[in-house]
Design a protein around this motif. Structure first.
Motif, PDB file in Angstrom:
ATOM      1  N   GLU A 237       0.817  -1.209   0.000  1.00 12.83           N
ATOM      2  CA  GLU A 237       0.000   0.000   0.000  1.00 12.83           C
ATOM      3  C   GLU A 237       0.856   1.267   0.000  1.00 12.83           C
ATOM      4  OE1 GLU A 237      -3.413  -0.375   2.596  1.00 12.83           O
ATOM      5  OE2 GLU A 237      -3.972   1.680   2.050  1.00 12.83           O
ATOM      6  N   PHE A 238       1.933   1.236   0.769  1.00  9.17           N
ATOM      7  CA  PHE A 238       2.738   2.467   0.789  1.00  9.17           C
ATOM      8  C   PHE A 238       3.608   2.597  -0.456  1.00  9.17           C
ATOM      9  CE2 PHE A 238       6.966   0.976   1.941  1.00  9.17           C
ATOM     10  CZ  PHE A 238       7.768   2.064   1.627  1.00  9.17           C
ATOM     11  N   LEU A 239       3.907   1.445  -1.107  1.00 13.00           N
ATOM     12  CA  LEU A 239       4.736   1.522  -2.316  1.00 13.00           C
ATOM     13  C   LEU A 239       3.922   1.981  -3.516  1.00 13.00           C
ATOM     14  CD1 LEU A 239       6.942  -1.678  -2.077  1.00 13.00           C
ATOM     15  CD2 LEU A 239       7.717   0.671  -2.132  1.00 13.00           C
ATOM     16  N   THR A 374      11.172  -5.960  -1.521  1.00 15.76           N
ATOM     17  CA  THR A 374      12.026  -7.052  -1.046  1.00 15.76           C
ATOM     18  C   THR A 374      12.784  -6.620   0.201  1.00 15.76           C
ATOM     19  OG1 THR A 374      12.301  -7.685  -3.335  1.00 15.76           O
ATOM     20  CG2 THR A 374      13.850  -8.654  -1.780  1.00 15.76           C
ATOM     21  N   ALA A 375      13.326  -5.392   0.158  1.00 13.85           N
ATOM     22  CA  ALA A 375      14.129  -4.914   1.301  1.00 13.85           C
ATOM     23  C   ALA A 375      13.261  -4.697   2.532  1.00 13.85           C
ATOM     24  CB  ALA A 375      14.827  -3.608   0.929  1.00 13.85           C
ATOM     25  N   ALA A 376      11.978  -4.313   2.305  1.00 13.01           N
ATOM     26  CA  ALA A 376      11.150  -3.866   3.425  1.00 13.01           C
ATOM     27  C   ALA A 376      10.395  -5.002   4.102  1.00 13.01           C
ATOM     28  CB  ALA A 376      10.135  -2.832   2.927  1.00 13.01           C
ATOM     29  N   VAL A 444      27.461  -9.690   2.691  1.00 13.41           N
ATOM     30  CA  VAL A 444      28.734  -9.862   1.987  1.00 13.41           C
ATOM     31  C   VAL A 444      29.081  -8.630   1.154  1.00 13.41           C
ATOM     32  CG1 VAL A 444      27.675 -10.956  -0.047  1.00 13.41           C
ATOM     33  CG2 VAL A 444      30.014 -11.546   0.569  1.00 13.41           C
ATOM     34  N   ARG A 445      30.349  -8.375   1.021  1.00 12.93           N
ATOM     35  CA  ARG A 445      30.854  -7.359   0.101  1.00 12.93           C
ATOM     36  C   ARG A 445      32.033  -7.963  -0.659  1.00 12.93           C
ATOM     37  NH1 ARG A 445      26.671  -5.234   1.168  1.00 12.93           N
ATOM     38  NH2 ARG A 445      26.362  -3.115   1.946  1.00 12.93           N
ATOM     39  N   ASP A 446      32.242  -7.513  -1.886  1.00 16.11           N
ATOM     40  CA  ASP A 446      33.398  -7.971  -2.673  1.00 16.11           C
ATOM     41  C   ASP A 446      34.416  -6.835  -2.782  1.00 16.11           C
ATOM     42  OD1 ASP A 446      32.135 -10.316  -3.056  1.00 16.11           O
ATOM     43  OD2 ASP A 446      31.888 -10.139  -5.223  1.00 16.11           O
ATOM     44  N   LEU A 514      24.794  -3.480  14.383  1.00 18.17           N
ATOM     45  CA  LEU A 514      24.552  -3.075  12.997  1.00 18.17           C
ATOM     46  C   LEU A 514      23.339  -3.783  12.371  1.00 18.17           C
ATOM     47  CD1 LEU A 514      28.224  -3.049  11.636  1.00 18.17           C
ATOM     48  CD2 LEU A 514      26.829  -1.086  12.257  1.00 18.17           C
ATOM     49  N   PRO A 515      22.165  -3.699  12.986  1.00 17.33           N
ATOM     50  CA  PRO A 515      21.015  -4.388  12.364  1.00 17.33           C
ATOM     51  C   PRO A 515      20.619  -3.765  11.031  1.00 17.33           C
ATOM     52  CG  PRO A 515      20.279  -3.035  14.195  1.00 17.33           C
ATOM     53  CD  PRO A 515      21.766  -2.999  14.227  1.00 17.33           C
ATOM     54  N   PHE A 516      20.896  -2.470  10.852  1.00 18.28           N
ATOM     55  CA  PHE A 516      20.507  -1.791   9.613  1.00 18.28           C
ATOM     56  C   PHE A 516      21.715  -1.466   8.744  1.00 18.28           C
ATOM     57  CE2 PHE A 516      17.065  -0.716  12.603  1.00 18.28           C
ATOM     58  CZ  PHE A 516      15.960  -1.077  11.854  1.00 18.28           C
ATOM     59  N   ARG A 521      25.506   3.066   2.590  1.00 19.30           N
ATOM     60  CA  ARG A 521      24.442   2.139   2.169  1.00 19.30           C
ATOM     61  C   ARG A 521      23.564   1.724   3.332  1.00 19.30           C
ATOM     62  NH1 ARG A 521      25.597  -1.340  -3.229  1.00 19.30           N
ATOM     63  NH2 ARG A 521      23.332  -1.354  -3.350  1.00 19.30           N
ATOM     64  N   ILE A 522      23.536   2.537   4.385  1.00 21.69           N
ATOM     65  CA  ILE A 522      22.686   2.192   5.522  1.00 21.69           C
ATOM     66  C   ILE A 522      21.234   2.087   5.050  1.00 21.69           C
ATOM     67  CG2 ILE A 522      22.272   4.582   6.245  1.00 21.69           C
ATOM     68  CD1 ILE A 522      22.601   3.609   9.161  1.00 21.69           C
ATOM     69  N   CYS A 523      20.469   1.221   5.690  1.00 21.10           N
ATOM     70  CA  CYS A 523      19.066   0.989   5.312  1.00 21.10           C
ATOM     71  C   CYS A 523      18.309   2.313   5.222  1.00 21.10           C
ATOM     72  CB  CYS A 523      18.421   0.111   6.377  1.00 21.10           C
ATOM     73  SG  CYS A 523      16.654  -0.091   6.198  1.00 21.10           S
ATOM     74  N   ILE A 524      17.622   2.543   4.099  1.00 20.06           N
ATOM     75  CA  ILE A 524      16.901   3.821   4.019  1.00 20.06           C
ATOM     76  C   ILE A 524      15.526   3.736   4.691  1.00 20.06           C
ATOM     77  CG2 ILE A 524      17.982   4.801   1.946  1.00 20.06           C
ATOM     78  CD1 ILE A 524      15.683   3.862   0.304  1.00 20.06           C
ATOM     79  N   GLY A 525      15.110   2.510   5.024  1.00 23.81           N
ATOM     80  CA  GLY A 525      13.779   2.366   5.619  1.00 23.81           C
ATOM     81  C   GLY A 525      13.807   2.215   7.120  1.00 23.81           C
ATOM     82  N   GLN A 526      14.966   2.533   7.749  1.00 25.11           N
ATOM     83  CA  GLN A 526      15.128   2.298   9.184  1.00 25.11           C
ATOM     84  C   GLN A 526      14.009   2.946  10.020  1.00 25.11           C
ATOM     85  OE1 GLN A 526      19.093   3.170  10.391  1.00 25.11           O
ATOM     86  NE2 GLN A 526      18.590   3.330  12.536  1.00 25.11           N
ATOM     87  N   GLU A 532       6.719   1.150  11.949  1.00 25.39           N
ATOM     88  CA  GLU A 532       5.788   0.052  11.640  1.00 25.39           C
ATOM     89  C   GLU A 532       5.794  -0.995  12.773  1.00 25.39           C
ATOM     90  OE1 GLU A 532       6.581  -1.862   7.900  1.00 25.39           O
ATOM     91  OE2 GLU A 532       4.688  -2.974   7.980  1.00 25.39           O
ATOM     92  N   ILE A 533       7.011  -1.370  13.206  1.00 26.57           N
ATOM     93  CA  ILE A 533       7.133  -2.391  14.254  1.00 26.57           C
ATOM     94  C   ILE A 533       6.504  -1.869  15.548  1.00 26.57           C
ATOM     95  CG2 ILE A 533       8.818  -3.604  15.713  1.00 26.57           C
ATOM     96  CD1 ILE A 533      10.669  -3.551  13.168  1.00 26.57           C
ATOM     97  N   SER A 534       6.841  -0.616  15.897  1.00 31.25           N
ATOM     98  CA  SER A 534       6.318  -0.043  17.140  1.00 31.25           C
ATOM     99  C   SER A 534       4.795   0.001  17.087  1.00 31.25           C
ATOM    100  CB  SER A 534       6.845   1.377  17.342  1.00 31.25           C
ATOM    101  OG  SER A 534       8.250   1.374  17.326  1.00 31.25           O
TER     102      SER A 534
END
Ligand code: HEM
Length: 601
Positions: A237-239, A374-376, A444-446, A514-516, A521-526, A532-534
């Motif tokens: 809905e929000f997307l 997918t990320a959210a 992972v990072r390369d 570091l959960p986010f 490249r930190i999570c933009i939806g933090q 949402e969780i709260s």
């Protein structure tokens, strides 16, 4: 994207080794012909043996040369190679199968904690002769994500694994393409929107009555399933403004319960069926991708004849594309957009409304919407599942949090952004859940160019990372280190985010949590995720006075194995089976019973 026939992931994967094998054998034949002209008497059988071993010999030679050159390059800059694991079989295949099995069925991180105590907090697994580094050092993760950001990318392996779902969106692109996506999307997430709270509220209003109906009928509810539905409906809905309404569908029953009357969900229209097909296909595509991660580097060999995501993606795209096209048509009918009106559109309600003002390229829009979904979705559902697991197993935390909910929000009022910001204990409960079960346990990072990472022991030489090498890092293992978090690191105690332990451990060393992720490249939806969780946790605690696990609801094979009881650490006390693909989940679900406010216990 992968297509049919010769472009399946398996065929693409085999092209390089096939070319290498063919060129080595042709080279060997040419050598044999040349040598047989000089010494014509050598028997044919000897030539055949030489031809047979040419391939393994040339491969072994290449591996040896690479190891030597790594050692030399490390020494030339005063560094040392990263310690390698020594398996019992050639190419560490025994370790590869062991880790793949643990990854499939074990407790997350099993096997690796033993390696850490034997070898240290950074090591090279070198499976199938490929350098693959694993680290749980905050300083190393800081280098990958922030201080040496430009030299570490998501890389081709991650991209190839996720390409058929994500295309080239923010989540799996690198370099200029990633900058383009990030700069386009990030401003949308910089402030909290009332409309998002309206969405959470609508979804909570669908979820809670279904739960109550089940509890009143004496059944347990699988909260993991419910939270996956909640996050799917809210993110769709929000997307793009179209609710999938998976919460209106029938909830699963415990494994040992046969429902007497099968209720038919309302709204069983063509639109509802298409949305349901989309939800199923999206989950199917995500599952196929998770299986790839689970199979390890050889996954394309299991997709020789077809791309396992293809059929699902056809349904996903068929659902999304008309929605995108509609938004594009509306945008094209609008007067042209200048910078000032673009600024105003920061207030658009859906991400699609916002994005379509910046580009009308349907591929970019599709990739962006699918990437963010997918990320959210799974990350938020995973965090909710483990937060609720801890609330169900720690009644004193449940009561204290409920007290905070009733004091700050009241028993029925709708939670606001200000309430949430003000609820310190709620934030601590969520953070402590993400510490022990970060939604993305391994990442992972390369490396792009060869570089070094600091040695965990400052008296030793720095560690050499060759160019184009994968470095896996684990937030899960790092978050449980006793030397970083204190002797009670394996215990669930939200107060560690509020009392003197915060100043002692986290404040001076923020990279231990570091959960986010962190850095550019930190999570933009933090913030969206915390809201949402709260929101849903508050709503649940307003409606229910207590919650207990109902393990009999889940199939016996999905309960923690008896052997875990004699293990060390959290594994011995776990009441569910945590598993992982890209994100963590509870195998078999999270079955609970809850008591309604006003109901006798
Ligand atoms: C508790 C919930 C969440 C957790 C734990 C979480 C965690 C993460 C992590 C660890 C990453 C880094 C991945 C990487 O770079 O390899 C990430 C990236 C990202 N997250 Fe989240 N996330 C959550 C919720 C969300 C939500 C709700 C959204 C959007 C609404 C979102 C959007 C994104 C995006 C777009 C990226 C990619 C950023 C980039 O690469 O520049 N996430 N998230």
């Amino acid at each position: 994207m992968f297509s049919k026939g010769l472009d399946t992931p398996g065929i693409l994967f085999l092209r390089r080794p096939a070319f290498y094998a063919a060129s080595t054998i042709v080279g060997a034949i040419l050598c044999i012909r040349f040598v047989s002209k000089i010494w014509p008497g050598i028997p044919l059988s000897l030539w055949l043996v030489l031809l047979g071993i040419s391939l393994p010999l040339s491969f072994a030679g290449r591996v040896k040369l690479r190891q030597l050159s790594t050692r030399r390059a490390a020494a030339s800059i005063g560094a040392r190679p990263i310690p390698c694991l020594q398996g019992k079989r050639v190419g560490n295949v025994d370790l590869m199968f062991k880790f793949l099995e643990i990854f499939r069925t074990g407790y997350p991180g099993d096997g690796l904690d033993e390696v850490v105590s034997d070898v240290g907090t950074i090591f090279n697994t070198r499976m199938l002769f490929e350098d693959d580094i694993i680290t749980i050092e905050p300083n190393h993760i800081k280098a990958l994500l922030a201080t040496d950001f430009d030299n570490f990318e998501k890389g081709d392996k991650f991209r190839a694994t996720t390409l058929s779902l994500l295309g080239t969106g923010i989540f799996n692109s690198d370099g200029e393409m990633w900058k383009f996506h990030r700069s386009m999307t990030r401003p949308f997430f910089t402030h909290d929107r009332i409309s998002h709270f309206n969405i959470f509220d609508r979804c909570a209003d669908e979820a809670i009555p279904s739960m109550k109906a089940r509890f009143r009928a004496g059944h347990a509810v699988d909260l993991q399933d419910l939270m996956l539905r909640f996050t799917l409906d809210s993110s769709s809905e929000f997307l793009f403004g179209h609710g999938i309404h998976s919460l209106r569908g029938e909830l699963p029953y415990p494994h040992n319960t046969r429902p007497e009357v099968k209720s038919v969900p309302d709204g069983d229209t063509a639109e509802a069926k298409t949305a349901e097909a989309f939800a199923r296909a999206f989950a199917g595509a995500q599952y196929a991708i998770s299986q790839r991660f689970r199979m390890g580097p050889m996954w394309p060999l299991f997709e020789i004849s077809k791309d396992n995501t293809k059929e699902h993606m056809e349904v996903v795209n068929a659902y999304i594309e008309p929605i995108l096209q509609n938004a594009i048509n509306k945008q094209k009918a609008r007067p042209s957009t200048d910078d000032a009106s673009l600024q105003e559109t920061l207030d658009e309600d859906t991400l699609l409304d916002y994005l379509v003002r910046r580009t009308t390229d349907i591929t970019i829009l599709r990739d962006e919407v699918v990437n963010i979904m997918t990320a959210a979705r799974d990350t938020t559902a995973s965090t909710l599942t483990f937060t609720l697991y801890f609330l169900a197993t720690h009644p004193q935390v449940y009561s204290r949090l409920r007290e905070e909910v009733l004091t700050k929000v009241g028993s029925t009022s709708r939670p606001t952004y200000d309430n949430i910001r003000d609820m310190k204990y709620l934030r601590a409960v969520i953070n402590e859940s993400m510490r022990l079960f970060p939604a993305v346990p391994f990442n992972v990072r390369d490396s792009i160019k060869a570089t070094t990472l600091p040695s965990p022991n400052p008296a030793e030489k720095p560690l050499y990372v060759p160019a184009r090498t994968s470095v896996t890092y684990s937030a899960l293992l790092m978050h449980r280190r006793k030397d970083l978090w204190g002797p009670d690191a394996e215990e669930y105690d939200p107060d560690r985010f509020l009392d003197e332990r915060l100043r002692k451990y986290l404040t001076p060393n923020p990279y231990i949590f570091l959960p986010f992720n962190a850095g550019p490249r930190i999570c933009i939806g933090q913030q969206f995720a915390y809201n949402e969780i709260s929101f849903i946790v508050i709503r649940l605690l307003q409606n229910f006075t207590s919650m207990t696990l109902s393990p009999e609801g889940q199939a016996p094979e999905t309960r923690p194995p008896a052997a875990w009881a004699s293990a060390e650490g959290r594994k011995a006390i776990e009441k569910i089976c945590p598993r992982m693909h890209v994100t963590l989940y509870s195998y078999g679900g999270l079955w609970v019973k809850m008591t309604e406010d006003g109901e006798a216990c």
